[in-house]
Design an enzyme around this catalytic site. Structure first.
Site, short mmCIF file in Angstrom:
data_model
loop_
_atom_site.label_atom_id
_atom_site.label_comp_id
_atom_site.label_asym_id
_atom_site.label_seq_id
_atom_site.Cartn_x
_atom_site.Cartn_y
_atom_site.Cartn_z
N ASP A 67 0.84 -1.19 0.00
CA ASP A 67 0.00 0.00 0.00
C ASP A 67 0.88 1.26 0.00
O ASP A 67 1.73 1.42 0.87
CB ASP A 67 -0.88 -0.05 1.26
CG ASP A 67 -2.17 0.71 1.10
OD1 ASP A 67 -2.13 1.86 0.63
OD2 ASP A 67 -3.22 0.16 1.47
N THR A 121 -6.86 3.42 -2.09
CA THR A 121 -6.58 2.02 -1.75
C THR A 121 -7.52 1.02 -2.42
O THR A 121 -7.07 0.10 -3.11
CB THR A 121 -6.64 1.84 -0.22
OG1 THR A 121 -5.62 2.65 0.33
CG2 THR A 121 -6.42 0.40 0.18
N ASN A 150 -12.95 5.23 -1.95
CA ASN A 150 -13.13 4.54 -0.68
C ASN A 150 -14.56 4.71 -0.17
O ASN A 150 -15.06 3.89 0.59
CB ASN A 150 -12.11 5.01 0.35
CG ASN A 150 -10.76 4.32 0.12
OD1 ASN A 150 -10.69 3.24 -0.47
ND2 ASN A 150 -9.69 4.93 0.58
N ASP A 191 1.69 2.60 3.78
CA ASP A 191 0.66 3.63 3.56
C ASP A 191 0.46 4.47 4.82
O ASP A 191 0.49 5.70 4.76
CB ASP A 191 -0.66 2.96 3.17
CG ASP A 191 -1.74 3.99 2.87
OD1 ASP A 191 -1.58 4.73 1.89
OD2 ASP A 191 -2.73 4.07 3.62
N LYS A 250 -5.72 -4.09 6.25
CA LYS A 250 -6.96 -3.38 5.89
C LYS A 250 -8.01 -4.35 5.34
O LYS A 250 -7.70 -5.18 4.48
CB LYS A 250 -6.66 -2.35 4.81
CG LYS A 250 -5.79 -1.19 5.27
CD LYS A 250 -5.67 -0.16 4.16
CE LYS A 250 -4.75 0.98 4.59
NZ LYS A 250 -4.59 1.99 3.53
ZN ZN Z 1 -3.62 5.77 2.01
#
Ligand code: ZN
Length: 565
Positions: A37, A78, A99, A316, A175
């Site tokens: 990420d 993402t 998102n 990330d 995630k």
């Molecule tokens: Zn991010």
């Protein structure tokens, strides 16, 4: 649970009595897809001289390295990037345009993989605390998760369909969206719950946890970090950013601070698990879970190609909080290198790297913090769209339209959502309002372009590369009313009160440029300088194992990958 798992008997019977080949003879036993990420394409090579053996060096020296690979969509977030990698489709087709988006059928904002029909197996495992760290993730309203919002098949779905469910398909990440997007509809996804400090899943996938997951979680893997600190691996003088631990744009998140050592604190601390995810610990936990999965699910053990996606999220979080050019980001990457080397060594032992096709990429890149760009004489700053509705130009428009209330209802990157109710009440023409408001917003500092969605859909836009990327991101049912593109190096740093150093999400090269590397199996080292797109990855994987392309795949086959076969 949505569907039964293929019984052991069926799998064994077909193996024993029907010597069929579910997949081409030269197919690998495992396809290992790694997504880092926020790994911008220049970052691994920037620190290569400090990296060890077997991780990034293995990939760059032994793999086919695409030196000019880009996401070809405008909203580099993402879920968008992951789903593009898994489906080989542009967001316009796969539907994961951001998102969050506004669902016109329910009239509510929707978190990408939220699905109230499928609850988490662990009560209270809702992961939405991460909104405090990653501003591109907005709050979901329920704890339900499923891949239902993905409108097309993933490569992993096609592998499962082709092998009549005999291929084992898994997705793992800190995630939720990093796991669900890659496991597809047919696979199984596990992700890290900050609330529980455990790896969890939803009842879309299982009625109850496999025994090995319970055993893993019962070991309380996070406790190893209690009252410890994230420290530098080497002396500060050995780092590029060794004398810049404390830069003005870095975010001090509570007791974690913005200089080394970063303390995780007590295990019952409010942000203990959050601190783990914004350090290399998040990737180490993911690694350990992935290894346990490989062991317990017999990944790569039979002659049917299995698929495992591992998405590493720490890069990330560290990038958001400290910026990609920080001592934290540098040490994090050196530690990620160790994590990758550990994973490859484990896979080599269990499956054999010669039997494993590895693909590494990223869901998006990252900008530099604006103050850093200013050091080089480049104008850059943060923007604050939440103030736009009250800006004098918009206030003037509201008067002209006879609108007393807010005209801009929400800004969810990259779209403005207009107050359609009031526009309808006043008998105004939506397309006209979109264009007038877009023209006004274009005057705001930091805005490069504002495009009416109606104009986009009616083809009333210039034939440019920017517009191609914007259209690739545009899904008629989910996209907002006005698309906003900020100037290069201008972006939002403030959501829900938390200020962060960097936020990705644009179509500029620093956000679109990611590594695409194939290694293992019969791959011969090569550097390829032709420009390619991330949609090519899933298309290439399908060709590699002779399964049909994912249903929405826009990508092309990367012929270099198939040449060694
Ligand atoms: Zn991010």
């Amino acid at each position: 649970m949505k569907k039964p798992i293929v019984g052991g008997f069926l799998a064994i019977a077909s193996f024993a009595f029907l010597p069929y080949k579910a997949i081409a003879a030269e197919a690998p036993k495992l396809i290992l897809q790694i997504t880092v990420d926020q790994l911008r394409s220049d970052l691994p090579t920037r620190y290569m001289s400090k990296m060890g053996e077997g991780g990034f060096k293995y990939l760059y020296n032994e793999g086919i390295v695409y030196e000019d690979a880009h996401h070809a969509h405008s909203n580099t977030e993402t879920i968008v990037g992951h789903t593009t990698l898994s489906t080989g489709a542009y967001p316009s087709r796969h539907g994961l345009i951001g998102n969050v988006w506004f669902d016109r059928t329910t009239g509510e904002m929707t978190y990408n993989i939220e699905d109230p029909r499928y609850s988490m197996l662990s009560k209270g495992a809702d992961v939405d605390k991460s909104t405090e760290i990653d501003p591109t993730q907005r709050t979901a309203k329920s704890d339900g998760r499923s891949p239902a919002a993905i409108l097309v098949t993933t490569f992993s779905d096609e592998l499962s369909i082709h092998t009549d469910k005999k291929a084992k398909v898994f997705g793992v990440s800190v995630k939720d969206r990093g796991a669900v997007s890659m496991a597809g509809h047919a696979g199984k996804a596990f992700w890290f719950s900050k609330a529980k400090g455990e790896f969890v899943t939803s009842d879309f996938y299982y009625d109850k946890y496999p025994a090995w997951v319970n055993t893993f979680n019962e070991t309380k893997p996070t406790l190893a970090y209690e009252n410890t600190t994230w420290e530098l691996m080497y002396k500060p003088s050995e780092y590029m950013f060794g004398d810049k631990d404390d830069q003005e744009w870095e975010t001090a998140l509570g007791s974690f601070g913005r200089v080394f050592p970063h303390a995780y604190g007590a295990a019952d601390g409010k942000y203990f698990t959050t601190f783990l995810t914004l350090s290399p610990a998040g990737d180490e936990l993911t690694l350990n879970f992935a290894k346990t999965l490989i062991e317990n699910e017999d990944i790569g053990k039979d002659n049917v190609t299995d698929y495992l996606s591992v998405s590493f999220s720490s890069t990330d979080y560290v990038g958001h909080v400290f910026g990609p050019s920080s001592l934290e980001a540098e040490d994090n990457l050196l530690r990620l290198d160790k994590t990758l080397a550990d994973l490859f060594a484990f896979v080599d032992k269990k499956v054999g790297l010669e039997n494993t096709l590895i693909i590494l990429s990223a869901d998006h890149g990252s900008p530099e913090a604006p103050p850093k760009m200013n050091e080089y004489g480049i104008e850059a700053d943060y923007v604050a769209p939440e103030t736009w509705d009250k800006a004098s130009g918009i206030e003037k428009l509201k008067k002209e339209f006879g609108i007393g209330k807010e005209l801009i209802q929400a800004f969810n990157p990259p779209y403005i959502y207009l107050n359609k109710k009031i526009i309808k009440e006043k008998g105004l023409d939506l397309a006209q309002v979109e264009e007038i408001v877009a023209n006004e917003i274009m005057k705001f500092k930091g805005v490069n372009m504002a495009v009416s969605s109606t104009a986009l859909m009616e083809g009333r836009v210039a034939d440019t590369e920017d517009m191609r990327l914007i259209l690739n991101s545009h899904n008629v049912k989910r996209s907002g009313d006005i698309f906003i593109l900020f100037e290069p190096n201008w972006f939002i740093n403030d959501f829900d009160g938390l200020t962060v150093a960097c936020t990705h999400g644009s179509l500029w090269n620093y956000d679109t440029s990611v590594p695409v590397i194939f290694a293992g199996a019969n791959i011969k080292p090569k550097k390829v300088y032709r420009k390619i797109e991330t949609v090519d990855v899933a298309r290439t994987l399908s060709a590699y194992v002779n399964v049909k392309p994912p249903s929405g795949a826009n990508g092309e086959i990367l012929t270099e990958v198939l040449e060694g076969k």
